[in-house]
Design a protein around this motif. Structure first.
Motif, PDB file in Angstrom:
ATOM      1  N   GLY A 169       0.769  -1.222   0.175  1.00 50.73           N
ATOM      2  CA  GLY A 169      -0.011  -0.062  -0.074  1.00 50.73           C
ATOM      3  C   GLY A 169       0.745   1.126   0.089  1.00 50.73           C
ATOM      4  O   GLY A 169       2.014   1.270   0.151  1.00 50.73           O
TER       5      GLY A 169
ATOM      6  N   ARG B  96      -4.705   7.580   1.919  1.00 51.08           N
ATOM      7  CA  ARG B  96      -4.354   6.317   1.658  1.00 51.08           C
ATOM      8  C   ARG B  96      -4.843   5.944   0.403  1.00 51.08           C
ATOM      9  O   ARG B  96      -5.873   5.708   0.255  1.00 51.08           O
ATOM     10  CB  ARG B  96      -4.823   5.441   2.821  1.00 51.08           C
ATOM     11  CG  ARG B  96      -4.188   4.082   2.864  1.00 51.08           C
ATOM     12  CD  ARG B  96      -4.369   3.321   3.914  1.00 51.08           C
ATOM     13  NE  ARG B  96      -5.660   2.927   4.278  1.00 51.08           N
ATOM     14  CZ  ARG B  96      -5.915   1.936   5.248  1.00 51.08           C
ATOM     15  NH1 ARG B  96      -5.011   1.453   5.999  1.00 51.08           N
ATOM     16  NH2 ARG B  96      -7.327   1.605   5.276  1.00 51.08           N
TER      17      ARG B  96
ATOM     18  N   HIS C  26      -3.972   0.223  -0.681  1.00 47.16           N
ATOM     19  CA  HIS C  26      -4.128  -0.534   0.654  1.00 47.16           C
ATOM     20  C   HIS C  26      -4.185  -2.066   0.514  1.00 47.16           C
ATOM     21  O   HIS C  26      -4.962  -2.372  -0.153  1.00 47.16           O
ATOM     22  CB  HIS C  26      -5.035   0.033   1.727  1.00 47.16           C
ATOM     23  CG  HIS C  26      -5.316  -0.637   3.079  1.00 47.16           C
ATOM     24  ND1 HIS C  26      -4.246  -0.866   3.827  1.00 47.16           N
ATOM     25  CD2 HIS C  26      -6.471  -1.449   3.436  1.00 47.16           C
ATOM     26  CE1 HIS C  26      -4.760  -1.637   4.705  1.00 47.16           C
ATOM     27  NE2 HIS C  26      -6.038  -1.838   4.701  1.00 47.16           N
TER      28      HIS C  26
ATOM     29  N   THR D   6      -8.368  -0.306  -2.975  1.00 50.66           N
ATOM     30  CA  THR D   6      -8.202  -1.738  -2.324  1.00 50.66           C
ATOM     31  C   THR D   6      -8.490  -2.710  -3.412  1.00 50.66           C
ATOM     32  O   THR D   6      -9.153  -2.289  -4.492  1.00 50.66           O
ATOM     33  CB  THR D   6      -9.031  -1.999  -1.162  1.00 50.66           C
ATOM     34  OG1 THR D   6     -10.239  -1.789  -1.532  1.00 50.66           O
ATOM     35  CG2 THR D   6      -8.765  -1.188  -0.018  1.00 50.66           C
TER      36      THR D   6
END
Ligand SMILES: Nc1ncnc2c1ncn2[C@@H]1O[C@H](COP(=O)(O)OP(=O)(O)OP(=O)(O)O)[C@@H](O)[C@H]1O
Length: 343
Positions: A31, A38, A41, A242
């Motif tokens: 990540g 972020r 991840h 993700t």
């Protein structure tokens, strides 16, 4: 650890034939955070020699961030990146290139007014003669560029023509042939068909397949599930940073992949809204079920327990090799469906 030799063009090449089952590049829970943001991840990804790994995702899904980590432009801030089984942390793209990881960006770094052969060797020109009278070895560069392009099945009428006069697809192909010549083992293609029409896209996809035939591991970044499905061996769909889906070709149909890319649940909501507006026959639109049917009709396991081999698993449970892993970020309930309609 595999011993290595330095290739003729600077890349470090394995001195044993690549094992198809061993990934060249592997991401384990990788990540990246940009300060508080972020961007990526917990991503798992494996790039094998002679296989095309497609990374799909909508805008902002994290595709560019993923490329930047593997190509050495950015460092990962979580998880691991391994090359030939060894953890790495690249300082610059040159470090990645030295291990045979080459990236062909959408905005190709070419000089439009320079001839094709000159662009082929841009930055790594062949020279002849001793210093201080060393000069460009033009004849050898032209001959080599011609040979290498032909090896990839690319036949251009005239290598003297400015590269800017080639079509977008042809320029992508020259860039692919160039990366192969300079010792790439892994080729990262950043949306190579994004700006191209149907015919030109077909040309580029042909050379993606040619690179795979030559034993390269290819990472093919795209928005387009149809293009991905034409050449892909494995499909990873990113969503909001993700991994939403990781599926081998045998475990997913084009229809399922398209549904995942489109965000089946969002499409269903959009259909509902369109029905309120009126004027659109929503019943005539294709189905928008986001679930992946489990091959053989097995039920999804959304509880996190291991599913039967060959079945699709949800909620990040450990999947058997070759099975599709649908990471259900919404915590949606089970579904049972058939695997009919596979291409
Ligand atoms: N340098 C950066 N600083 C801060 N945030 C960033 C940076 N680069 C990317 N991001 C954020 O990280 C997320 C993922 O972006 P990324 O560019 O990797 O997505 P993408 O899938 O490549 O999108 P696109 O297809 O639009 O290029 C986005 O929310 C983006 O705003």
């Amino acid at each position: 650890m595999t011993s290595k030799t330095t290739g003729t063009h600077g890349a470090v090449l394995a001195d044993t034939p690549p094992e198809r089952d061993r990934p060249i590049v592997e991401l384990r829970g990788a990540g990246k955070a940009y300060g508080n943001i972020r961007a990526l991840h917990g991503v798992d990804l494996a790039v094998h020699p002679g296989r095309v790994t497609c990374v799909l995702g909508d805008n902002g899904a994290g595709k560019s961030t993923l490329i930047k980590i593997i190509s050495g432009l950015h460092q990962h801030t979580e998880g691991e990146v391994l090359v030939d089984g060894e953890p790495v942390r690249f300082g610059t793209p040159r470090d990645a290139l030295a291990l045979g990881i080459a990236t062909v960006y959408q905005d190709l770094a070419t000089v439009p007014l320079m001839p094709v052969w000159r662009n082929f060797f841009l930055g790594s020109e062949m020279t002849k003669g001793p210093w201080p009278v060393r000069r460009l070895d033009i004849a050898r560069m032209k001959r080599t560029a011609d040979e290498e392009l032909r090896n990839m099945g690319i036949v251009l009428d005239d290598l003297e023509q400015p590269i800017g006069t080639l079509s977008g697809g042809q320029r992508q192909c020259v860039a692919i042939a160039r990366a192969v010549y300079f010792g790439a083992r892994v080729l990262i293609l950043d949306e190579p068909t994004a700006a191209l029409g149907v015919k030109q896209s077909g040309v580029v996809l042909k050379y993606v397949a040619a690179a795979r035939e030559r034993g390269l591991g290819v990472i093919f970044i795209t928005h387009n599930p149809h293009h991905a499905y034409l050449v892909g061996d494995h499909f990873s769909v990113l969503r909001l940073g993700t991994l939403e889906l990781s599926a081998a070709r045998a475990d997913i149909t084009l229809e399922q992949l398209t549904n995942h890319m489109a965000g089946g649940a969002e499409l269903a909501a959009l259909k509902h809204e369109l029905a309120q507006v009126g004027g659109v026959d929503v019943d005539a639109l294709p189905a928008t079920d986001p679930e992946i049917p489990a091959p053989g009709g097995a039920a999804h396991d959304a509880t996190g327990s291991a599913a039967a081999p060959g079945s699709a698993t949800a909620a990040g449970s450990a999947a058997a090799p070759g099975s599709a892993t649908a990471v259900d970020t919404t915590g949606a309930a089970d579904s049972t469906a058939s695997a009919e309609g596979k291409a």
